[in-house]
Structure formats: C-alpha cells, structure tokens
Design a protein around this motif. Sequence first.
Motif, PDB file in Angstrom:
ATOM      1  N   CYS A 110       0.828  -1.205   0.000  1.00  0.00           N
ATOM      2  CA  CYS A 110       0.000   0.000   0.000  1.00  0.00           C
ATOM      3  C   CYS A 110       0.867   1.261   0.000  1.00  0.00           C
ATOM      4  N   GLN A 111       1.962   1.224   0.742  1.00  0.00           N
ATOM      5  CA  GLN A 111       2.855   2.373   0.772  1.00  0.00           C
ATOM      6  C   GLN A 111       3.444   2.642  -0.610  1.00  0.00           C
ATOM      7  N   LEU A 112       3.894   1.595  -1.270  1.00  0.00           N
ATOM      8  CA  LEU A 112       4.468   1.746  -2.604  1.00  0.00           C
ATOM      9  C   LEU A 112       3.408   2.181  -3.610  1.00  0.00           C
ATOM     10  N   TRP A 113       2.277   1.518  -3.596  1.00  0.00           N
ATOM     11  CA  TRP A 113       1.210   1.786  -4.562  1.00  0.00           C
ATOM     12  C   TRP A 113       0.694   3.211  -4.436  1.00  0.00           C
ATOM     13  N   SER A 114       0.576   3.681  -3.188  1.00  0.00           N
ATOM     14  CA  SER A 114       0.042   5.023  -2.966  1.00  0.00           C
ATOM     15  C   SER A 114       0.999   6.109  -3.444  1.00  0.00           C
ATOM     16  N   ARG A 115       2.273   5.757  -3.616  1.00  0.00           N
ATOM     17  CA  ARG A 115       3.257   6.741  -4.078  1.00  0.00           C
ATOM     18  C   ARG A 115       3.562   6.585  -5.567  1.00  0.00           C
ATOM     19  N   LEU A 116       2.798   5.763  -6.244  1.00  0.00           N
ATOM     20  CA  LEU A 116       3.070   5.487  -7.655  1.00  0.00           C
ATOM     21  C   LEU A 116       3.093   6.750  -8.522  1.00  0.00           C
ATOM     22  N   PRO A 117       2.040   7.576  -8.514  1.00  0.00           N
ATOM     23  CA  PRO A 117       2.038   8.715  -9.446  1.00  0.00           C
ATOM     24  C   PRO A 117       2.968   9.850  -9.034  1.00  0.00           C
ATOM     25  N   THR A 118       3.228   9.994  -7.736  1.00  0.00           N
ATOM     26  CA  THR A 118       4.005  11.143  -7.262  1.00  0.00           C
ATOM     27  C   THR A 118       5.486  10.864  -7.087  1.00  0.00           C
ATOM     28  N   VAL A 119       5.861   9.592  -6.930  1.00  0.00           N
ATOM     29  CA  VAL A 119       7.265   9.248  -6.669  1.00  0.00           C
ATOM     30  C   VAL A 119       7.784   8.178  -7.631  1.00  0.00           C
ATOM     31  N   LEU A 120       7.119   7.032  -7.672  1.00  0.00           N
ATOM     32  CA  LEU A 120       7.690   5.878  -8.368  1.00  0.00           C
ATOM     33  C   LEU A 120       7.770   6.063  -9.873  1.00  0.00           C
ATOM     34  N   GLU A 121       6.821   6.796 -10.449  1.00  0.00           N
ATOM     35  CA  GLU A 121       6.837   6.994 -11.900  1.00  0.00           C
ATOM     36  C   GLU A 121       7.609   8.241 -12.317  1.00  0.00           C
ATOM     37  N   ARG A 122       8.353   8.806 -11.395  1.00  0.00           N
ATOM     38  CA  ARG A 122       9.230   9.936 -11.698  1.00  0.00           C
ATOM     39  C   ARG A 122      10.674   9.433 -11.775  1.00  0.00           C
ATOM     40  N   ASN A 123      11.501  10.131 -12.519  1.00  0.00           N
ATOM     41  CA  ASN A 123      12.926   9.805 -12.597  1.00  0.00           C
ATOM     42  C   ASN A 123      13.176   8.406 -13.134  1.00  0.00           C
ATOM     43  N   VAL A 124      12.342   7.969 -14.068  1.00  0.00           N
ATOM     44  CA  VAL A 124      12.547   6.684 -14.735  1.00  0.00           C
ATOM     45  C   VAL A 124      12.320   6.864 -16.235  1.00  0.00           C
ATOM     46  N   SER A 125      12.999   6.063 -17.013  1.00  0.00           N
ATOM     47  CA  SER A 125      12.883   6.163 -18.465  1.00  0.00           C
ATOM     48  C   SER A 125      11.668   5.388 -18.971  1.00  0.00           C
ATOM     49  N   ALA A 126      11.311   5.657 -20.218  1.00  0.00           N
ATOM     50  CA  ALA A 126      10.213   4.915 -20.840  1.00  0.00           C
ATOM     51  C   ALA A 126      10.524   3.426 -20.884  1.00  0.00           C
ATOM     52  N   GLU A 127      11.792   3.084 -21.040  1.00  0.00           N
ATOM     53  CA  GLU A 127      12.193   1.664 -21.091  1.00  0.00           C
ATOM     54  C   GLU A 127      11.929   0.956 -19.765  1.00  0.00           C
ATOM     55  N   THR A 128      11.919   1.711 -18.674  1.00  0.00           N
ATOM     56  CA  THR A 128      11.610   1.128 -17.368  1.00  0.00           C
ATOM     57  C   THR A 128      10.113   1.130 -17.106  1.00  0.00           C
ATOM     58  N   VAL A 129       9.443   2.200 -17.518  1.00  0.00           N
ATOM     59  CA  VAL A 129       8.014   2.327 -17.239  1.00  0.00           C
ATOM     60  C   VAL A 129       7.187   1.323 -18.042  1.00  0.00           C
ATOM     61  N   LEU A 130       7.557   1.086 -19.297  1.00  0.00           N
ATOM     62  CA  LEU A 130       6.752   0.207 -20.156  1.00  0.00           C
ATOM     63  C   LEU A 130       6.588  -1.192 -19.561  1.00  0.00           C
ATOM     64  N   PRO A 131       7.671  -1.901 -19.191  1.00  0.00           N
ATOM     65  CA  PRO A 131       7.466  -3.238 -18.611  1.00  0.00           C
ATOM     66  C   PRO A 131       6.681  -3.196 -17.303  1.00  0.00           C
ATOM     67  N   TYR A 132       6.868  -2.106 -16.528  1.00  0.00           N
ATOM     68  CA  TYR A 132       6.067  -1.983 -15.309  1.00  0.00           C
ATOM     69  C   TYR A 132       4.587  -1.913 -15.656  1.00  0.00           C
ATOM     70  N   LYS A 133       4.235  -1.053 -16.633  1.00  0.00           N
ATOM     71  CA  LYS A 133       2.841  -0.865 -17.000  1.00  0.00           C
ATOM     72  C   LYS A 133       2.222  -2.138 -17.566  1.00  0.00           C
TER      73      LYS A 133
END
Length: 235
Positions: A110-133
């Motif tokens: 829950c801690q990680l998920w709640s920070r997804l839009p404000t923290v986790l999806e920042r400072n990462v490249s499209a190559e990292t975000v795509l497999p996550y998505k």
Amino acid sequence: MAQDPGFQRARRPEQREQRRRVILDATEELLSEVPIDEISLRELSRRLGTSKTNVIRYFETREGVLLALLNRSREAWLDVLEERLSVGAPGGEDVLRVLAESLAEQPLLCQLWSRLPTVLERNVSAETVLPYKLTDLEHRRRLARLIRSQLPALGEDEALHLTRFAVVGLVGLWPFSNPAPSTAEVLSDPRLVDAHIDFATAYADFLRVSVAGLLAGAGDPLGAMLPPTEKPRAS
C-alpha cells in the motif's frame, strides 16, 4: 564494508535475476526501517556491501527499484487474495470486503502503490516504465477475474474498469488513513473523531459505491436506483 564481487560476475540471465532479487530483498528490508523518501541508491548499495554503480547495472534509478518491488509485492498479494477467495468463497459484495482487508494487511504494498504517481513513476525512463505498466495491466486483469468470480453481474469491461478505480481509491485513502505522527496525535481529539479513517472499512465502501455505479451504467437492475453513467470501455 567490502564490496561483493558477485555483483560484477553476473553474466547469465539467471544470475542477473538472482542479483535483482537480492537488491529487492534489501530494499524491502530498508522500507521496514525508514520511509520511502529516505531511501537512496547510495544507502541501498551500502546495505548490499557493493557500489552504487553495481546497483545501477540492474536498476537505472531508485524509482526503478521501487517499481519492481511494487510489482513483486502486488503479485504476492494477488496470490494471497486468490487463495483466500477460493477457501472462503465469500460470494457477492463480500469479495470487496475480503479484498480491502487483505490489502490492509500489506502495508509495504500500500505504501508503494500510494506513491506510484508522485514518486515511483518519476525519474525513470520509458524503457523502465513500459514493462512496469504491462505487468500492472496483467495484475489488474487478474484482479478483475477474481472479482468477477464472485460478482458475475460485472462484465469484463466493468470489472477491469473497477480495478482502475481501485488504484485511484488506494492512492487517496492510504495516506489519509496512515497520517504523520503529529497529525495522528491531533486526530485523537474527540472533536475530530469523524476525521479518522480506517483504511479497510473506507476502501471496501469505496469499492461498493464504484461497483454500484458500474452496474448502473451497464443497465443492471441492482444499480437501477442510481443515475446512469457512461459505460466504461476496456483498457
């Protein structure tokens, strides 16, 4: 602390995967001790006994590590939820209560998920975000199937759309139900009793309202008393 040469020798895919697991395990341990904002690649590499460069070899940024840990934690929760639903066979809207309670038992997720839009999806490249998505989509499809197994009145499109609402609801509710110590102290004031939020209870209510709206939009008689809404499209 001496550096671990093992991080430098990983060449085969299974070795690289093992190194990634070690990094994620260390990150999970750190998160049990300090908030997300205090975790850095420098501190993580110190915990691992290796260099920051060796960590970057497997994850480009701190946020990349956290995204991978979120995916791993969510998959583990889905395993627990699926087992709980198969054993308890709650049926009907009780599935939403089971979902909310099982999620409340996973504070790291829950801690990680709640920070997804404000923290986790920042400072990462499209190559990292795509497999996550892509993994996130597979997890939401799996969650939708679990919900539909108990609420068959929801169509496939509506169930998948519900998982979108579920994420948005968690992002909003988790921080409010887990306030900072100073805020938690203030909320003990009897005059602010209505300001206290129990995550599991509020989340289950949120999901029930969302389901009612989706059923109404789909023309289901159970939701006939609610105003009609646009039928959601598949993701």
